[in-house]
Design an enzyme around this catalytic site. Structure first.
Site, PDB file in Angstrom:
ATOM      1  N   ASP A 284      12.543 -19.074 -14.229  1.00  0.00           N
ATOM      2  CA  ASP A 284      11.239 -19.241 -15.002  1.00  0.00           C
ATOM      3  C   ASP A 284      10.085 -18.973 -13.844  1.00  0.00           C
ATOM      4  OD1 ASP A 284       9.276 -19.140 -17.199  1.00  0.00           O
ATOM      5  OD2 ASP A 284       9.130 -21.523 -16.393  1.00  0.00           O
TER       6      ASP A 284
ATOM      7  N   LYS B 273      12.809 -15.216 -16.696  1.00  0.00           N
ATOM      8  CA  LYS B 273      11.612 -14.638 -17.293  1.00  0.00           C
ATOM      9  C   LYS B 273      10.845 -14.578 -16.643  1.00  0.00           C
ATOM     10  CE  LYS B 273      10.761 -19.086 -20.577  1.00  0.00           C
ATOM     11  NZ  LYS B 273      10.011 -20.212 -20.572  1.00  0.00           N
TER      12      LYS B 273
HETATM   13  P1  5GP Z   1      11.564 -22.804 -12.642  1.00  0.00           P
HETATM   14  O1  5GP Z   1      11.300 -23.473 -11.711  1.00  0.00           O
HETATM   15  O2  5GP Z   1      11.600 -21.617 -12.189  1.00  0.00           O
HETATM   16  O3  5GP Z   1       9.830 -22.737 -13.225  1.00  0.00           O
HETATM   17  O4  5GP Z   1      11.696 -23.572 -13.923  1.00  0.00           O
HETATM   18  C1  5GP Z   1      12.662 -23.797 -14.097  1.00  0.00           C
HETATM   19  C2  5GP Z   1      13.816 -24.517 -14.504  1.00  0.00           C
HETATM   20  O5  5GP Z   1      12.944 -25.234 -16.054  1.00  0.00           O
HETATM   21  C3  5GP Z   1      15.575 -24.880 -15.521  1.00  0.00           C
HETATM   22  O6  5GP Z   1      15.909 -25.219 -14.559  1.00  0.00           O
HETATM   23  C4  5GP Z   1      14.604 -25.371 -16.040  1.00  0.00           C
HETATM   24  O7  5GP Z   1      15.138 -26.816 -16.389  1.00  0.00           O
HETATM   25  C5  5GP Z   1      13.207 -25.130 -16.949  1.00  0.00           C
HETATM   26  N1  5GP Z   1      12.490 -24.122 -18.109  1.00  0.00           N
HETATM   27  C6  5GP Z   1      12.439 -23.205 -17.747  1.00  0.00           C
HETATM   28  N2  5GP Z   1      11.664 -22.353 -18.687  1.00  0.00           N
HETATM   29  C7  5GP Z   1      12.498 -23.013 -19.551  1.00  0.00           C
HETATM   30  C8  5GP Z   1      12.094 -22.659 -21.552  1.00  0.00           C
HETATM   31  O8  5GP Z   1      12.251 -21.758 -21.900  1.00  0.00           O
HETATM   32  N3  5GP Z   1      12.876 -23.498 -21.873  1.00  0.00           N
HETATM   33  C9  5GP Z   1      13.954 -25.373 -21.119  1.00  0.00           C
HETATM   34  N4  5GP Z   1      14.635 -25.876 -21.909  1.00  0.00           N
HETATM   35  N5  5GP Z   1      13.243 -25.303 -19.490  1.00  0.00           N
HETATM   36  C10 5GP Z   1      12.728 -24.237 -18.736  1.00  0.00           C
END
Ligand code: 5GP
Ligand code: MG
Length: 191
Positions: free
Chosen positions: A110, A138
């Site tokens: 994300d 994403k």
């Molecule tokens: P980041 O640190 O890259 O922003 O987020 C990574 C983590 O956030 C992922 O491993 C996941 O656990 C959670 N996450 C990010 N986007 C989503 C989403 O659309 N749905 C869900 N259920 N978890 C997400």
């Protein structure tokens, strides 16, 4: 059933972004890509709990090379749909990864904050190589200059559940990946 009453099933989804069949086909394809990349190597898979659990279980059975399996837990989301805190790694590895090939498997890239923190943590343990494989990406949300080495699907900037991904620990067992109906997200966030 009231409109706001969740059933924790596919009926709570507004849209399905990735079907069970598409997941099955792509995970098999990732297994082929990884098997070509790691030909002749022994690989330690580091699965990021809890979101990558179901993806990892299917992926390692699509891989044609010897593996060890370990897990890390990284937390930032709590019970909400946006990160609450900077990512924290909340359990140590069981295996010694020094001089081992390591593949980190996560559910979704994300902002990139979680994987970046995990990579920085694992790099200190001197693996022979360190790669990442995510089920979902994403691209619109990346905050860091970071991309995964292997990726299942690129999806739009929407909060998704299913196939391991949760909303307040629900929906992980859905066989597909989709977007929750808005009123269910709002209802849970405000209780
Ligand atoms: P980041 O640190 O890259 O922003 O987020 C990574 C983590 O956030 C992922 O491993 C996941 O656990 C959670 N996450 C990010 N986007 C989503 C989403 O659309 N749905 C869900 N259920 N978890 C997400
Ligand atoms: Mg996660």
């Amino acid at each position: 059933m009231q409109i706001n009453q969740p059933s924790y099933s596919e009926a709570d989804l507004e849209t399905t972004l990735v079907s069970r069949e598409e997941i099955r086909t792509r995970v098999a394809g990732l297994g082929v890509e990884l098997s070509e990349h790691y030909l002749g190597k022994d690989v330690t898979i580091v699965s990021i709990l809890s979101g990558a659990l179901i993806f990892t279980a299917d992926l390692i059975r699509s891989c044609d090379f010897p593996t060890r399996l370990d897990c890390l837990r990284a937390e930032s989301y709590g019970n909400a749909t946006a990160a609450q805190t900077p990512p924290r790694i909340t359990n140590p590895l069981k295996t010694d990864i020094k001089d081992h090939h390591v593949l980190v498997v996560d559910d979704i890239l994300d902002s990139g904050n979680t994987l970046k923190a995990i990579i920085a943590h694992l790099e200190k343990l001197s693996p022979a190589s360190l790669k990442t494989c995510v089920l979902l990406d994403k691209p619109a949300r990346h905050e860091k200059d970071f991309s995964a080495d292997f990726c299942g699907f690129s999806i739009p900037d929407q909060f998704v559940v299913g196939y391991g991904l949760d909303f307040a620990e629900r929906y992980r067992s859905l066989p597909c990946i989709g977007v929750l109906r808005k009123e269910l997200q709002d209802a849970a966030t405000h209780t």
